[in-house]
Design a protein around this motif. Structure first.
Motif, PDB file in Angstrom:
ATOM      1  N   ILE A 152       0.850  -1.199   0.000  1.00 46.54           N
ATOM      2  CA  ILE A 152       0.000   0.000   0.000  1.00 46.54           C
ATOM      3  C   ILE A 152       0.884   1.247   0.000  1.00 46.54           C
ATOM      4  CG2 ILE A 152      -1.839   1.230   1.229  1.00 46.54           C
ATOM      5  CD1 ILE A 152      -2.806  -1.421   2.291  1.00 46.54           C
ATOM      6  N   VAL A 153       0.686   2.084  -1.011  1.00 51.30           N
ATOM      7  CA  VAL A 153       1.649   3.153  -1.309  1.00 51.30           C
ATOM      8  C   VAL A 153       0.952   4.523  -1.273  1.00 51.30           C
ATOM      9  CG1 VAL A 153       3.384   3.854  -3.027  1.00 51.30           C
ATOM     10  CG2 VAL A 153       2.732   1.452  -2.862  1.00 51.30           C
ATOM     11  N   PRO A 154       1.636   5.575  -0.771  1.00 53.04           N
ATOM     12  CA  PRO A 154       1.045   6.916  -0.801  1.00 53.04           C
ATOM     13  C   PRO A 154       1.336   7.630  -2.129  1.00 53.04           C
ATOM     14  CG  PRO A 154       3.104   7.030   0.359  1.00 53.04           C
ATOM     15  CD  PRO A 154       2.970   5.603  -0.139  1.00 53.04           C
ATOM     16  N   VAL A 178      -0.621  -4.769  -5.395  1.00 48.53           N
ATOM     17  CA  VAL A 178      -0.241  -3.366  -5.197  1.00 48.53           C
ATOM     18  C   VAL A 178      -1.509  -2.512  -5.122  1.00 48.53           C
ATOM     19  CG1 VAL A 178       0.944  -1.400  -6.278  1.00 48.53           C
ATOM     20  CG2 VAL A 178       1.884  -3.723  -6.532  1.00 48.53           C
ATOM     21  N   LYS A 179      -1.543  -1.592  -4.138  1.00 53.77           N
ATOM     22  CA  LYS A 179      -2.679  -0.641  -4.049  1.00 53.77           C
ATOM     23  C   LYS A 179      -2.106   0.762  -3.925  1.00 53.77           C
ATOM     24  CE  LYS A 179      -5.203   1.631  -1.746  1.00 53.77           C
ATOM     25  NZ  LYS A 179      -5.335   3.085  -2.075  1.00 53.77           N
ATOM     26  N   PRO A 180      -2.109   1.522  -5.037  1.00 56.88           N
ATOM     27  CA  PRO A 180      -1.576   2.890  -4.954  1.00 56.88           C
ATOM     28  C   PRO A 180      -2.588   3.833  -4.329  1.00 56.88           C
ATOM     29  CG  PRO A 180      -2.371   2.443  -7.181  1.00 56.88           C
ATOM     30  CD  PRO A 180      -2.594   1.175  -6.385  1.00 56.88           C
ATOM     31  N   GLU A 236      -1.700   7.818  11.310  1.00 63.64           N
ATOM     32  CA  GLU A 236      -3.084   7.481  11.679  1.00 63.64           C
ATOM     33  C   GLU A 236      -3.521   6.229  10.924  1.00 63.64           C
ATOM     34  OE1 GLU A 236      -1.923  10.630  11.838  1.00 63.64           O
ATOM     35  OE2 GLU A 236      -2.344  10.309  13.962  1.00 63.64           O
ATOM     36  N   THR A 237      -3.283   6.199   9.608  1.00 66.23           N
ATOM     37  CA  THR A 237      -3.671   5.025   8.825  1.00 66.23           C
ATOM     38  C   THR A 237      -2.827   3.816   9.257  1.00 66.23           C
ATOM     39  OG1 THR A 237      -4.104   6.519   6.988  1.00 66.23           O
ATOM     40  CG2 THR A 237      -4.111   4.191   6.482  1.00 66.23           C
ATOM     41  N   GLY A 238      -1.568   4.047   9.541  1.00 66.48           N
ATOM     42  CA  GLY A 238      -0.691   2.965   9.995  1.00 66.48           C
ATOM     43  C   GLY A 238      -1.245   2.265  11.229  1.00 66.48           C
ATOM     44  N   GLU A 255       5.703   2.360   7.272  1.00 65.67           N
ATOM     45  CA  GLU A 255       6.567   3.540   7.057  1.00 65.67           C
ATOM     46  C   GLU A 255       5.649   4.747   7.168  1.00 65.67           C
ATOM     47  OE1 GLU A 255       9.812   4.015   6.264  1.00 65.67           O
ATOM     48  OE2 GLU A 255      10.365   1.916   6.321  1.00 65.67           O
ATOM     49  N   CYS A 256       5.710   5.427   8.292  1.00 63.87           N
ATOM     50  CA  CYS A 256       4.675   6.435   8.549  1.00 63.87           C
ATOM     51  C   CYS A 256       5.237   7.852   8.546  1.00 63.87           C
ATOM     52  CB  CYS A 256       3.978   6.094   9.853  1.00 63.87           C
ATOM     53  SG  CYS A 256       3.124   4.501   9.758  1.00 63.87           S
ATOM     54  N   GLY A 257       4.542   8.719   9.240  1.00 68.49           N
ATOM     55  CA  GLY A 257       4.850  10.142   9.145  1.00 68.49           C
ATOM     56  C   GLY A 257       6.123  10.563   9.853  1.00 68.49           C
ATOM     57  N   GLU A 389       2.529  18.313  15.032  1.00 66.99           N
ATOM     58  CA  GLU A 389       1.856  17.457  14.046  1.00 66.99           C
ATOM     59  C   GLU A 389       2.507  17.537  12.676  1.00 66.99           C
ATOM     60  OE1 GLU A 389      -2.391  18.117  14.300  1.00 66.99           O
ATOM     61  OE2 GLU A 389      -2.231  18.174  16.501  1.00 66.99           O
ATOM     62  N   GLU A 390       2.358  16.454  11.922  1.00 65.11           N
ATOM     63  CA  GLU A 390       2.911  16.444  10.566  1.00 65.11           C
ATOM     64  C   GLU A 390       1.953  17.211   9.656  1.00 65.11           C
ATOM     65  OE1 GLU A 390       2.742  12.869   8.178  1.00 65.11           O
ATOM     66  OE2 GLU A 390       4.797  13.195   7.543  1.00 65.11           O
ATOM     67  N   ILE A 391       2.416  18.314   9.075  1.00 60.79           N
ATOM     68  CA  ILE A 391       1.542  19.142   8.237  1.00 60.79           C
ATOM     69  C   ILE A 391       1.531  18.620   6.805  1.00 60.79           C
ATOM     70  CG2 ILE A 391       1.147  21.499   7.389  1.00 60.79           C
ATOM     71  CD1 ILE A 391       2.481  22.502  10.001  1.00 60.79           C
TER      72      ILE A 391
HETATM   73  P1  NAD Z   1      -2.569   7.916   3.817  1.00 57.15           P
HETATM   74  O1  NAD Z   1      -2.259   7.219   5.086  1.00 57.15           O
HETATM   75  O2  NAD Z   1      -3.810   8.700   3.717  1.00 57.15           O
HETATM   76  O3  NAD Z   1      -2.638   6.862   2.609  1.00 57.15           O
HETATM   77  C1  NAD Z   1      -1.563   6.015   2.262  1.00 57.15           C
HETATM   78  C2  NAD Z   1      -2.102   4.818   1.498  1.00 57.15           C
HETATM   79  O4  NAD Z   1      -2.941   4.065   2.374  1.00 57.15           O
HETATM   80  C3  NAD Z   1      -2.974   5.163   0.292  1.00 57.15           C
HETATM   81  O5  NAD Z   1      -2.776   4.201  -0.719  1.00 57.15           O
HETATM   82  C4  NAD Z   1      -4.375   5.060   0.854  1.00 57.15           C
HETATM   83  O6  NAD Z   1      -5.361   4.794  -0.129  1.00 57.15           O
HETATM   84  C5  NAD Z   1      -4.224   3.889   1.801  1.00 57.15           C
HETATM   85  N1  NAD Z   1      -5.201   3.874   2.895  1.00 57.15           N
HETATM   86  C6  NAD Z   1      -5.837   4.919   3.473  1.00 57.15           C
HETATM   87  N2  NAD Z   1      -6.674   4.488   4.438  1.00 57.15           N
HETATM   88  C7  NAD Z   1      -6.561   3.138   4.471  1.00 57.15           C
HETATM   89  C8  NAD Z   1      -7.148   2.119   5.263  1.00 57.15           C
HETATM   90  N3  NAD Z   1      -8.041   2.406   6.216  1.00 57.15           N
HETATM   91  N4  NAD Z   1      -6.788   0.847   5.052  1.00 57.15           N
HETATM   92  C9  NAD Z   1      -5.879   0.539   4.101  1.00 57.15           C
HETATM   93  N5  NAD Z   1      -5.294   1.459   3.310  1.00 57.15           N
HETATM   94  C10 NAD Z   1      -5.620   2.749   3.500  1.00 57.15           C
HETATM   95  O7  NAD Z   1      -1.296   8.795   3.480  1.00 57.15           O
HETATM   96  P2  NAD Z   1      -1.085   9.785   2.254  1.00 57.15           P
HETATM   97  O8  NAD Z   1      -1.813  11.039   2.551  1.00 57.15           O
HETATM   98  O9  NAD Z   1      -1.356   9.079   0.968  1.00 57.15           O
HETATM   99  O10 NAD Z   1       0.494  10.006   2.324  1.00 57.15           O
HETATM  100  C11 NAD Z   1       1.083  10.934   3.155  1.00 57.15           C
HETATM  101  C12 NAD Z   1       1.660  10.274   4.389  1.00 57.15           C
HETATM  102  O11 NAD Z   1       2.609   9.275   4.028  1.00 57.15           O
HETATM  103  C13 NAD Z   1       2.422  11.232   5.272  1.00 57.15           C
HETATM  104  O12 NAD Z   1       2.052  11.016   6.609  1.00 57.15           O
HETATM  105  C14 NAD Z   1       3.876  10.840   5.062  1.00 57.15           C
HETATM  106  O13 NAD Z   1       4.744  11.152   6.106  1.00 57.15           O
HETATM  107  C15 NAD Z   1       3.770   9.384   4.847  1.00 57.15           C
HETATM  108  N6  NAD Z   1       4.966   8.882   4.164  1.00 57.15           N
HETATM  109  C16 NAD Z   1       5.871   8.124   4.869  1.00 57.15           C
HETATM  110  C17 NAD Z   1       7.028   7.665   4.249  1.00 57.15           C
HETATM  111  C18 NAD Z   1       8.049   6.843   4.986  1.00 57.15           C
HETATM  112  O14 NAD Z   1       8.882   6.230   4.338  1.00 57.15           O
HETATM  113  N7  NAD Z   1       8.014   6.789   6.306  1.00 57.15           N
HETATM  114  C19 NAD Z   1       7.262   7.980   2.916  1.00 57.15           C
HETATM  115  C20 NAD Z   1       6.330   8.771   2.239  1.00 57.15           C
HETATM  116  C21 NAD Z   1       5.176   9.202   2.874  1.00 57.15           C
END
Ligand code: NAD
Length: 495
Positions: A152-154, A178-180, A236-238, A255-257, A389-391
């Protein structure tokens, strides 16, 4: 301007075939001007089940996991070659969907190519060990692929962050779904389209589905047939993913915020520290997990440093990512824009001093996109939301500090622990400060990793596990111990 792009339509890729869904569509739009860039599938939960089923069937058949390392390495090198060959075309689509400057898109793609190349080599270094017990008492410690993995990728760096997962997953012998992120569905499916042409890659190894986090991402995380989820996204999603994964105790990588500190001591080389500080927050309009979003400057140089910082910030060229002179593009979406503006208001309400930027750009061509000024807050207190907080936008908090102890204390005053930068010319100071800061990565007199050989990941609420490096490969392997007794008489083990 810049509207010559042909809008392509993508469906899901399941079991080696393109698969339509009745769930509707996702429109990918250019955040710089609102133009339609791509159309992707809005999957239904049934599509997720089908993709997982194909990945499961392929994994269980051994069609991929039992290939020799050299064969898996060849496919990984093939992926790297495709990216290098198609960099220019892919970079345009990446810029159109994310808004980032074209050179940054090219850099991201080359990073991904490098990652696949690294894992092509790493695939041939998966070796176990044999502890020495005795001639007839043999133990084999072996590493096996985890199985079916949900990736699952951002949206902020969709191809390089996918490579951090797909590279090691394929090297290990796993199959994947893969789920982008919704915003970067088009570029991801275009990439998958290129991969689908690779000779020797069995159908069902790489499956890809598009759709929103809820319910599509969550359906993938909850699936009992998925053995592991590797997620990059917000903290939060993590947390939700960790909870959902508990249903079958699937392995998770998170891999989160981040809210990384960029610490500048008075003995630093200012000619490097200053442009790096500007770049580390405003690159990608602040939408990088490792952005130096808290700048800590030693009091003795604070005024001079900040004067230079604001002069450099005022010169940043903001615009459409396809324009070669652009240094900072828009933020990815209207909701992201509003989120960031909400934080700017909150910073002002809490009494921080806005000393640069703070507004949306609305004149002329800017009016069609989600452009923000690079924004600087000074006079920030540690308890403020803008500090804690992460903006994930072009907003920087700056704090002065007295000495090493003070710098470490401010840097660690966060629930995040992803990365950080330290600028100093004293080696002993560098060692003390590096060891005092609780983050997974610390860059000294530089910003960003030198290559995929080293690991990346978070302390505290920035994540779980590591990506890239051999550590990233181990996350897609599990360890088995096979104990053999090479005599036919029963021998009781005494320990
Ligand atoms: P997000 O958490 O909203 O979404 C990330 C992915 O998760 C997307 O594909 C989304 O569709 C999916 N998702 C959302 N809710 C879900 C759920 N309930 N169940 C399963 N999948 C779900 O994050 P974002 O806004 O896309 O990306 C920004 C965040 O990513 C920031 O917090 C940033 O710090 C973080 N990030 C972390 C790293 C790292 O390596 N640590 C790298 C890049 C980005």
């Amino acid at each position: 301007m810049h509207s010559s792009h042909e809008t392509k339509t993508y469906s899901n890729f399941i079991g080696g075939k393109w698969s339509e869904t009745s769930g509707g569509i996702i429109e990918g739009r250019n955040p710089a001007n609102g133009e339609l860039v791509s159309i992707s599938a809005r999957s239904r939960p049934e599509d997720v089940s089908q993709a997982v089923e194909e990945a499961r069937k392929t994994f269980d058949s051994g069609a991929w996991s039992s290939k020799r390392p050299a064969e898996r390495a060849k496919i990984l090198r093939g992926i790297s070659d495709i990216i290098r060959r198609e960099t220019d075309a892919l970079a345009v689509l990446l810029t159109l969907e994310t808004g980032k400057p074209l050179d940054d898109s090219k850099g991201e793609l080359l990073n991904a190519a490098n990652v696949f190349e690294f894992y092509a080599s790493a695939a041939r270094h998966i070796v176990g060990r044999i502890p020495r017990y005795g001639a007839s008492d043999v133990s084999l410690v072996v590493h096996e692929p985890v199985g079916v993995c949900g990736l699952i990728v951002p949206w902020n760096s969709p191809i390089s962050l996918l490579s951090w997962k797909l590279g090691p997953a394929l090297a290990a012998g796993c199959t994947v779904v893969v789920k982008p992120a919704v915003y970067t569905s088009g570029i991801t499916m275009e990439f998958v389209n290129l991969l689908s042409a690779i000779e020797g890659l069995p159908p069902g190894v790489i499956n890809a589905i598009t759709g929103p986090g809820e319910p599509i991402g969550s359906e993938l995380v909850k699936s009992p047939d998925v053995d592991k989820v590797s997620f990059t996204g917000s903290t939060e999603t993590g947390k939700k993913i960790m909870e959902m994964a508990a249903s079958n105790l699937k392995k998770v990588n998170l891999e989160c915020g981040g809210k990384s500190a960029d610490i500048v001591f008075d003995d630093a080389n200012m000619a490097s520290a200053l442009p790096s500080a500007v770049w580390s927050i405003f690159r990608s309009a602040g939408q990088s997990c490792n952005a130096g979003s808290r700048l800590l400057v030693q009091k003795s140089i604070y005024d001079k440093f900040m004067q230079g910082f604001k002069e450099a910030t005022a010169k940043i060229r903001i615009g459409n990512g396809l324009d070669p002179s652009t240094e900072m593009g828009p933020v990815v979406s209207e909701s992201q824009l509003n989120r960031v503006l909400g934080y700017i208001r909150s910073g002002q309400d809490e009494g921080a001093r806005l000393t640069a930027g703070g507004r949306r750009l609305v004149d002329g061509d800017y009016s069609r996109g989600f452009f923000l000024q690079p924004t600087v807050f000074e006079g920030v207190k540690r308890e403020m939301a803008v500090f804690q907080e992460e903006i994930f936008g072009p907003v920087l908090c700056v704090l002065p500090f007295e000495d090493e102890e003070d710098a470490i204390s401010i840097a660690n005053d966060t629930r995040f622990g992803l990365a950080g930068d330290v600028w100093s010319s004293s080696l002993t100071r560098i060692m003390r400060v590096s060891q005092g800061i609780r983050t997974g990565t610390l860059w000294v007199n530089r910003h960003l990793n030198p290559g995929p050989e080293v690991p990346f990941g978070g302390y505290k609420q920035s994540g779980l596990g590591r990506e890239t490096g051999m550590e990233g490969l181990m996350e897609f392997l599990q360890t088995k111990h096979i104990s053999l007794q090479l005599t036919d008489s029963f021998e009781r083990v005494r320990r």
